[in-house]
Design a protein around this motif. Structure first.
Motif, PDB file in Angstrom:
ATOM      1  N   ALA A  56       0.837  -1.200   0.000  1.00  0.00           N
ATOM      2  CA  ALA A  56       0.000   0.000   0.000  1.00  0.00           C
ATOM      3  C   ALA A  56       0.870   1.248   0.000  1.00  0.00           C
ATOM      4  CB  ALA A  56      -0.925  -0.014   1.216  1.00  0.00           C
ATOM      5  N   SER A  57       1.985   1.197   0.742  1.00  0.00           N
ATOM      6  CA  SER A  57       2.894   2.345   0.775  1.00  0.00           C
ATOM      7  C   SER A  57       3.552   2.562  -0.588  1.00  0.00           C
ATOM      8  CB  SER A  57       3.966   2.118   1.843  1.00  0.00           C
ATOM      9  OG  SER A  57       4.899   3.185   1.847  1.00  0.00           O
ATOM     10  N   ASP A  58       3.957   1.451  -1.233  1.00  0.00           N
ATOM     11  CA  ASP A  58       4.571   1.547  -2.560  1.00  0.00           C
ATOM     12  C   ASP A  58       3.588   2.109  -3.575  1.00  0.00           C
ATOM     13  OD1 ASP A  58       6.875   0.525  -1.539  1.00  0.00           O
ATOM     14  OD2 ASP A  58       6.546  -1.528  -2.264  1.00  0.00           O
ATOM     15  N   GLU A  59       2.334   1.670  -3.493  1.00  0.00           N
ATOM     16  CA  GLU A  59       1.319   2.158  -4.418  1.00  0.00           C
ATOM     17  C   GLU A  59       1.068   3.641  -4.223  1.00  0.00           C
ATOM     18  OE1 GLU A  59      -1.634   2.072  -7.411  1.00  0.00           O
ATOM     19  OE2 GLU A  59       0.064   0.764  -6.897  1.00  0.00           O
ATOM     20  N   ALA A  60       1.056   4.055  -2.960  1.00  0.00           N
ATOM     21  CA  ALA A  60       0.852   5.480  -2.683  1.00  0.00           C
ATOM     22  C   ALA A  60       2.030   6.303  -3.216  1.00  0.00           C
ATOM     23  CB  ALA A  60       0.691   5.700  -1.183  1.00  0.00           C
ATOM     24  N   THR A  61       3.227   5.755  -3.032  1.00  0.00           N
ATOM     25  CA  THR A  61       4.417   6.449  -3.540  1.00  0.00           C
ATOM     26  C   THR A  61       4.388   6.533  -5.067  1.00  0.00           C
ATOM     27  OG1 THR A  61       5.711   5.657  -1.654  1.00  0.00           O
ATOM     28  CG2 THR A  61       6.925   6.423  -3.581  1.00  0.00           C
ATOM     29  N   ARG A  62       3.975   5.426  -5.720  1.00  0.00           N
ATOM     30  CA  ARG A  62       3.911   5.416  -7.178  1.00  0.00           C
ATOM     31  C   ARG A  62       2.916   6.446  -7.699  1.00  0.00           C
ATOM     32  NH1 ARG A  62       0.926   3.702 -11.134  1.00  0.00           N
ATOM     33  NH2 ARG A  62      -0.665   2.855  -9.745  1.00  0.00           N
ATOM     34  N   LYS A  63       1.730   6.487  -7.070  1.00  0.00           N
ATOM     35  CA  LYS A  63       0.717   7.442  -7.512  1.00  0.00           C
ATOM     36  C   LYS A  63       1.184   8.878  -7.284  1.00  0.00           C
ATOM     37  CE  LYS A  63      -3.357   4.503  -6.972  1.00  0.00           C
ATOM     38  NZ  LYS A  63      -4.671   4.323  -6.305  1.00  0.00           N
ATOM     39  N   GLN A  64       1.925   9.072  -6.195  1.00  0.00           N
ATOM     40  CA  GLN A  64       2.426  10.411  -5.902  1.00  0.00           C
ATOM     41  C   GLN A  64       3.490  10.828  -6.924  1.00  0.00           C
ATOM     42  OE1 GLN A  64       4.092  10.752  -1.990  1.00  0.00           O
ATOM     43  NE2 GLN A  64       4.310  12.972  -2.095  1.00  0.00           N
ATOM     44  N   ALA A  65       4.233   9.804  -7.425  1.00  0.00           N
ATOM     45  CA  ALA A  65       5.317  10.107  -8.363  1.00  0.00           C
ATOM     46  C   ALA A  65       4.852  10.182  -9.813  1.00  0.00           C
ATOM     47  CB  ALA A  65       6.412   9.042  -8.244  1.00  0.00           C
ATOM     48  N   GLU A  66       3.611   9.778 -10.108  1.00  0.00           N
ATOM     49  CA  GLU A  66       3.126   9.755 -11.483  1.00  0.00           C
ATOM     50  C   GLU A  66       3.245  11.094 -12.196  1.00  0.00           C
ATOM     51  OE1 GLU A  66      -0.773   8.132 -11.509  1.00  0.00           O
ATOM     52  OE2 GLU A  66      -0.085   6.060 -11.712  1.00  0.00           O
ATOM     53  N   PRO A  67       2.937  12.209 -11.527  1.00  0.00           N
ATOM     54  CA  PRO A  67       3.064  13.494 -12.240  1.00  0.00           C
ATOM     55  C   PRO A  67       4.494  13.774 -12.712  1.00  0.00           C
ATOM     56  CG  PRO A  67       1.733  13.748 -10.258  1.00  0.00           C
ATOM     57  CD  PRO A  67       2.340  12.386 -10.201  1.00  0.00           C
ATOM     58  N   ASP A  68       5.488  13.184 -12.047  1.00  0.00           N
ATOM     59  CA  ASP A  68       6.878  13.433 -12.422  1.00  0.00           C
ATOM     60  C   ASP A  68       7.440  12.367 -13.346  1.00  0.00           C
ATOM     61  OD1 ASP A  68       6.874  15.644 -10.751  1.00  0.00           O
ATOM     62  OD2 ASP A  68       7.458  14.443  -9.001  1.00  0.00           O
ATOM     63  N   ALA A  69       6.610  11.374 -13.704  1.00  0.00           N
ATOM     64  CA  ALA A  69       7.116  10.264 -14.520  1.00  0.00           C
ATOM     65  C   ALA A  69       7.583  10.738 -15.892  1.00  0.00           C
ATOM     66  CB  ALA A  69       6.028   9.198 -14.677  1.00  0.00           C
ATOM     67  N   GLU A  70       6.822  11.630 -16.510  1.00  0.00           N
ATOM     68  CA  GLU A  70       7.192  12.118 -17.841  1.00  0.00           C
ATOM     69  C   GLU A  70       8.494  12.900 -17.789  1.00  0.00           C
ATOM     70  OE1 GLU A  70       5.344  14.803 -21.497  1.00  0.00           O
ATOM     71  OE2 GLU A  70       4.136  14.308 -19.743  1.00  0.00           O
ATOM     72  N   ALA A  71       8.633  13.717 -16.760  1.00  0.00           N
ATOM     73  CA  ALA A  71       9.871  14.490 -16.617  1.00  0.00           C
ATOM     74  C   ALA A  71      11.067  13.570 -16.395  1.00  0.00           C
ATOM     75  CB  ALA A  71       9.737  15.466 -15.449  1.00  0.00           C
ATOM     76  N   ALA A  72      10.846  12.517 -15.616  1.00  0.00           N
ATOM     77  CA  ALA A  72      11.927  11.563 -15.364  1.00  0.00           C
ATOM     78  C   ALA A  72      12.328  10.844 -16.645  1.00  0.00           C
ATOM     79  CB  ALA A  72      11.507  10.555 -14.300  1.00  0.00           C
ATOM     80  N   ALA A  73      11.323  10.484 -17.469  1.00  0.00           N
ATOM     81  CA  ALA A  73      11.616   9.813 -18.740  1.00  0.00           C
ATOM     82  C   ALA A  73      12.401  10.726 -19.672  1.00  0.00           C
ATOM     83  CB  ALA A  73      10.305   9.373 -19.406  1.00  0.00           C
ATOM     84  N   GLN A  74      12.018  12.007 -19.693  1.00  0.00           N
ATOM     85  CA  GLN A  74      12.735  12.965 -20.530  1.00  0.00           C
ATOM     86  C   GLN A  74      14.182  13.130 -20.060  1.00  0.00           C
ATOM     87  OE1 GLN A  74      10.328  16.490 -20.312  1.00  0.00           O
ATOM     88  NE2 GLN A  74       8.823  15.737 -21.791  1.00  0.00           N
ATOM     89  N   LYS A  75      14.375  13.092 -18.761  1.00  0.00           N
ATOM     90  CA  LYS A  75      15.734  13.215 -18.225  1.00  0.00           C
ATOM     91  C   LYS A  75      16.588  12.006 -18.606  1.00  0.00           C
ATOM     92  CE  LYS A  75      18.353  14.064 -13.981  1.00  0.00           C
ATOM     93  NZ  LYS A  75      19.357  13.039 -14.286  1.00  0.00           N
ATOM     94  N   ARG A  76      15.968  10.809 -18.557  1.00  0.00           N
ATOM     95  CA  ARG A  76      16.714   9.608 -18.947  1.00  0.00           C
ATOM     96  C   ARG A  76      17.129   9.667 -20.401  1.00  0.00           C
ATOM     97  NH1 ARG A  76      12.816   7.082 -15.620  1.00  0.00           N
ATOM     98  NH2 ARG A  76      11.539   6.551 -17.435  1.00  0.00           N
ATOM     99  N   GLU A  77      16.220  10.143 -21.252  1.00  0.00           N
ATOM    100  CA  GLU A  77      16.560  10.268 -22.672  1.00  0.00           C
ATOM    101  C   GLU A  77      17.677  11.281 -22.880  1.00  0.00           C
ATOM    102  OE1 GLU A  77      15.536   8.556 -25.362  1.00  0.00           O
ATOM    103  OE2 GLU A  77      14.615   7.245 -23.879  1.00  0.00           O
ATOM    104  N   ALA A  78      17.613  12.373 -22.134  1.00  0.00           N
ATOM    105  CA  ALA A  78      18.662  13.396 -22.249  1.00  0.00           C
ATOM    106  C   ALA A  78      20.005  12.844 -21.778  1.00  0.00           C
ATOM    107  CB  ALA A  78      18.270  14.620 -21.433  1.00  0.00           C
ATOM    108  N   ASP A  79      19.972  12.023 -20.711  1.00  0.00           N
ATOM    109  CA  ASP A  79      21.208  11.434 -20.205  1.00  0.00           C
ATOM    110  C   ASP A  79      21.827  10.483 -21.220  1.00  0.00           C
ATOM    111  OD1 ASP A  79      20.996  12.848 -17.875  1.00  0.00           O
ATOM    112  OD2 ASP A  79      20.082  11.208 -16.721  1.00  0.00           O
ATOM    113  N   LYS A  80      20.954   9.757 -21.973  1.00  0.00           N
ATOM    114  CA  LYS A  80      21.459   8.844 -22.989  1.00  0.00           C
ATOM    115  C   LYS A  80      22.189   9.592 -24.094  1.00  0.00           C
ATOM    116  CE  LYS A  80      17.886   5.281 -22.420  1.00  0.00           C
ATOM    117  NZ  LYS A  80      16.743   4.590 -23.092  1.00  0.00           N
ATOM    118  N   LYS A  81      21.684  10.773 -24.441  1.00  0.00           N
ATOM    119  CA  LYS A  81      22.265  11.545 -25.529  1.00  0.00           C
ATOM    120  C   LYS A  81      23.445  12.394 -25.083  1.00  0.00           C
ATOM    121  CE  LYS A  81      17.768  11.835 -27.855  1.00  0.00           C
ATOM    122  NZ  LYS A  81      16.692  12.744 -28.307  1.00  0.00           N
TER     123      LYS A  81
END
Length: 292
Positions: free
Chosen positions: A70-95
């Motif tokens: 339940a704690s992990d699920e709450a953390t995941r839902k809380q982090a969802e708004p930042d998921a896109e930004a995190a993905a963009q950062k990973r792509e930038a790090d690759k390049k």
């Protein structure tokens, strides 16, 4: 492990000494030697307690796991708004360019080899034909001068497509030099210097050893070919290599590669004929025709 459906804390130990279990107790006493009614009651009680203890442990572990989930699920839902930004950062790090390590005990060599143009190296990197001139001393000097004189506007990017992937490269890497000299017009000294430089860069750019060695054997065979001892021999050999090397690259591209190191005498004779025809055409009075 199956989930425990009920909290064991809610269960009470049955009264195994009561009338409900009388028939069961009597059956055991009658069939098992030296077993009394009290022994049977203790046996039932101990067995139930052991089962209860196991269920209690499983329940407690289940509760801990559920709370963690339940704690992990709450953390995941809380982090969802930042998921896109995190993905963009990973792509930038690759390049992001990677900086290689270096050997602290290693110094620079006594000489720095002249560097061909980005255009020539890009051609070579893509296994495409490129004129030997780019690897001559003159070609490397031309590349250095072009790089030194390049303006900011010339450092523009252009679209390129490799293996169905579109990317950006400096526009300069697409530009052939206006001073390029065809292979057939090179001097023997230029050809000798350029072929060594090209072999070095082919190796650096990851060409298969088989291809590099075949091309090296090709040039060595030309250097030691008997034709060189003849009049205009160097020009004949240069003419041969200019045509055969271009054909080699073209056939490799079409998956019809051949061993370039194997010298074809018929093609060498045709190259000789071309050179001698050019020599005759350049003689004074060539256009004068006798009618007698």
């Amino acid at each position: 492990m199956a989930r425990v459906a009920r909290n064991p804390e809610l269960d009470l130990c049955p009264d195994f000494a009561g009338p409900i279990f009388q028939a069961a107790r009597a059956a055991i006493v009658a069939t098992v030697a030296n077993k009394t009614n009290a022994d049977v009651v203790r046996y039932f009680t101990t067995a139930w307690q052991t089962d209860w203890d196991a269920k209690k442990i499983a329940w407690d572990q289940q509760e801990v796991a559920d709370k963690a989930a339940a704690s992990d699920e709450a953390t995941r839902k809380q982090a969802e708004p930042d998921a896109e930004a995190a993905a963009q950062k990973r792509e930038a790090d690759k390049k992001k360019p990677k900086l290689n390590d270096f050997d602290s005990s290693r110094g620079i060599g006594d000489a720095i080899a002249p560097r061909p143009s980005a255009f020539a190296l890009r051609k070579l990197e893509r296994y495409e034909y490129v004129e030997l001139w780019y690897f001559t001393r003159e070609g490397c000097v031309d590349a250095a001068a072009s790089a030194a004189n390049r303006t900011i506007n010339e450092d523009a990017f252009a679209l390129t497509k490799v293996d169905d992937v579109v990317g950006l490269r400096l526009a300069a890497s697409f530009s052939a030099s206006k001073n390029v000299v065809k292979d057939i017009d090179l001097t023997w000294d230029q050809r000798s210097f350029a072929k060594n430089s090209m072999l070095i860069h082919m190796t650096k750019l990851g060409w298969p050893t088989k291809h590099v060695e075949s091309l090296a054997d090709f040039w060595y065979s030309l250097e030691t070919h008997p034709t060189r001892s003849l009049l205009h021999g160097d020009r004949i050999v240069i003419t041969y290599q200019s045509e055969v090397r271009f054909e080699w690259h073209d056939c490799l591209r079409r998956d019809q590669g051949f061993n370039i190191a194997s010298i074809n005498d018929n093609l060498m004779r045709r190259a000789s004929d071309k050179v001698w025809d050019a020599v005759r055409d350049s003689r004074p009075g060539r256009d004068t025709v006798s009618n007698s």
